[in-house]
Motif scaffolding. Structure first.
Motif, PDB file in Angstrom:
ATOM      1  N   ILE A  68       0.847  -1.191   0.000  1.00 33.01           N
ATOM      2  CA  ILE A  68       0.000   0.000   0.000  1.00 33.01           C
ATOM      3  C   ILE A  68       0.877   1.234   0.000  1.00 33.01           C
ATOM      4  O   ILE A  68       1.936   1.269   0.645  1.00 33.01           O
ATOM      5  CB  ILE A  68      -0.944  -0.008   1.222  1.00 33.01           C
ATOM      6  N   LEU A  69       0.485   2.255  -0.765  1.00 38.08           N
ATOM      7  CA  LEU A  69       1.222   3.513  -0.768  1.00 38.08           C
ATOM      8  C   LEU A  69       0.271   4.675  -1.018  1.00 38.08           C
ATOM      9  O   LEU A  69      -0.806   4.503  -1.599  1.00 38.08           O
ATOM     10  CB  LEU A  69       2.310   3.523  -1.845  1.00 38.08           C
ATOM     11  N   ARG A  93      -0.437  -5.950 -10.511  1.00 36.67           N
ATOM     12  CA  ARG A  93      -1.606  -5.078 -10.636  1.00 36.67           C
ATOM     13  C   ARG A  93      -1.426  -3.831  -9.765  1.00 36.67           C
ATOM     14  O   ARG A  93      -0.881  -3.906  -8.664  1.00 36.67           O
ATOM     15  CB  ARG A  93      -2.885  -5.792 -10.174  1.00 36.67           C
ATOM     16  N   LEU A  94      -1.925  -2.700 -10.272  1.00 35.78           N
ATOM     17  CA  LEU A  94      -2.079  -1.495  -9.464  1.00 35.78           C
ATOM     18  C   LEU A  94      -3.575  -1.330  -9.220  1.00 35.78           C
ATOM     19  O   LEU A  94      -4.357  -1.228 -10.169  1.00 35.78           O
ATOM     20  CB  LEU A  94      -1.510  -0.268 -10.171  1.00 35.78           C
ATOM     21  N   TYR A 133      -3.099   3.870  -3.131  1.00 34.32           N
ATOM     22  CA  TYR A 133      -3.136   2.786  -4.109  1.00 34.32           C
ATOM     23  C   TYR A 133      -2.607   1.508  -3.473  1.00 34.32           C
ATOM     24  O   TYR A 133      -1.855   1.545  -2.493  1.00 34.32           O
ATOM     25  CB  TYR A 133      -2.278   3.111  -5.342  1.00 34.32           C
ATOM     26  N   TYR A 134      -2.988   0.378  -4.065  1.00 36.12           N
ATOM     27  CA  TYR A 134      -2.448  -0.922  -3.673  1.00 36.12           C
ATOM     28  C   TYR A 134      -1.670  -1.523  -4.840  1.00 36.12           C
ATOM     29  O   TYR A 134      -2.045  -1.357  -6.003  1.00 36.12           O
ATOM     30  CB  TYR A 134      -3.560  -1.895  -3.281  1.00 36.12           C
ATOM     31  N   ILE A 135      -0.592  -2.225  -4.525  1.00 35.23           N
ATOM     32  CA  ILE A 135       0.154  -3.007  -5.503  1.00 35.23           C
ATOM     33  C   ILE A 135      -0.004  -4.474  -5.130  1.00 35.23           C
ATOM     34  O   ILE A 135       0.250  -4.859  -3.973  1.00 35.23           O
ATOM     35  CB  ILE A 135       1.641  -2.610  -5.515  1.00 35.23           C
ATOM     36  N   VAL A 136      -0.421  -5.290  -6.079  1.00 34.27           N
ATOM     37  CA  VAL A 136      -0.664  -6.716  -5.818  1.00 34.27           C
ATOM     38  C   VAL A 136       0.263  -7.539  -6.709  1.00 34.27           C
ATOM     39  O   VAL A 136       0.301  -7.350  -7.929  1.00 34.27           O
ATOM     40  CB  VAL A 136      -2.126  -7.100  -6.086  1.00 34.27           C
ATOM     41  N   VAL A 137       1.014  -8.449  -6.107  1.00 33.30           N
ATOM     42  CA  VAL A 137       1.907  -9.363  -6.820  1.00 33.30           C
ATOM     43  C   VAL A 137       1.449 -10.786  -6.542  1.00 33.30           C
ATOM     44  O   VAL A 137       1.181 -11.148  -5.397  1.00 33.30           O
ATOM     45  CB  VAL A 137       3.374  -9.186  -6.362  1.00 33.30           C
ATOM     46  N   ASP A 138       1.365 -11.595  -7.600  1.00 37.11           N
ATOM     47  CA  ASP A 138       1.024 -13.002  -7.385  1.00 37.11           C
ATOM     48  C   ASP A 138       1.494 -13.831  -8.565  1.00 37.11           C
ATOM     49  O   ASP A 138       1.882 -13.293  -9.609  1.00 37.11           O
ATOM     50  CB  ASP A 138      -0.484 -13.175  -7.160  1.00 37.11           C
ATOM     51  N   PRO A 139       1.483 -15.166  -8.439  1.00 36.68           N
ATOM     52  CA  PRO A 139       1.743 -16.005  -9.594  1.00 36.68           C
ATOM     53  C   PRO A 139       0.657 -15.786 -10.644  1.00 36.68           C
ATOM     54  O   PRO A 139      -0.472 -15.429 -10.311  1.00 36.68           O
ATOM     55  CB  PRO A 139       1.676 -17.426  -9.023  1.00 36.68           C
TER      56      PRO A 139
END
Length: 203
Positions: A68-69, A93-94, A133-139
């Motif tokens: 989160i930022l 994803r943002l 905003y949120y940054i999401v990282v995943d496979p």
């Protein structure tokens, strides 16, 4: 008649707190940019979940990690995720502050300096100043759960805090007067410009 139950098993449970970044509720804070985070999306001991609000983020595998930022004065972000174990596939994803609206996403555009072709990046994407905003990282999907370690980097076209100042004397008499101004902080810049008006005129 009713009596105490006998012969019933006793169950003991150990509850492990959710790891940082497990959901938007405990997203990992990004305090400023540039920023680097080394993460691991596939750690059974940490038990990352694949829960998403209403499933609205679509696609992707399990074990999503949230950051989160708040943007400060910046108007664009560059985000890179480099999958460093050479055996996985990432998705980036943002996400807006509503925790479900995907504003930008990428699959397999490796950031500069990253040799892993299944890494992801977003370059100079437009954002609003002073916005969460949120940054999401995943496979990328459940077939790539073997992804392990990744490096997340975030840079901004500017990341600043507004200068602050106090005025200790106003409404002085003409023709000449002095208004002491105490600049208590220049934010993240070395200097601060002081702009003033006379009788509501032009600065």
């Amino acid at each position: 008649s009713n009596g105490l139950a006998t012969g019933c098993a006793t169950w003991n449970f150990t509850v492990t707190p959710a790891p940082p970044g497990d959901t938007f509720g405990n997203a990992i804070p990004i305090p400023s940019a540039p920023y680097t985070l080394t993460g691991n999306t596939h750690q059974p001991s940490l038990c990352f979940t694949d829960a998403l609000p209403g499933g609205s983020l679509g696609g992707g595998g399990t074990d999503k990690i949230w950051s989160i930022l708040t943007t400060g004065c910046t108007t664009s972000l560059t985000i890179g995720v480099c999958e460093t174990t050479d055996n996985g596939d990432t998705y980036l994803r943002l996400v807006a502050a509503d925790q479900s609206s995907v504003l930008f996403s990428d699959d397999d555009t490796e950031p500069p300096g990253c040799a892993e072709v299944f890494s992801s990046s977003l370059t100079n994407v437009t954002v609003l100043p002073n916005t969460l905003y949120y940054i999401v990282v995943d496979p990328y999907n459940t077939g790539y759960e073997e992804i392990n370690v990744f490096d997340l980097t975030v840079t901004a076209n500017c990341w600043c805090e507004a200068p602050t100042a106090t005025v200790s004397s106003i409404n002085q008499s003409c023709p000449t007067f002095t208004i002491p101004v105490d600049v208590t902080s220049t934010g993240t810049t070395g200097t601060a410009n002081i702009i003033y008006t006379v009788n509501g005129g032009t600065p």
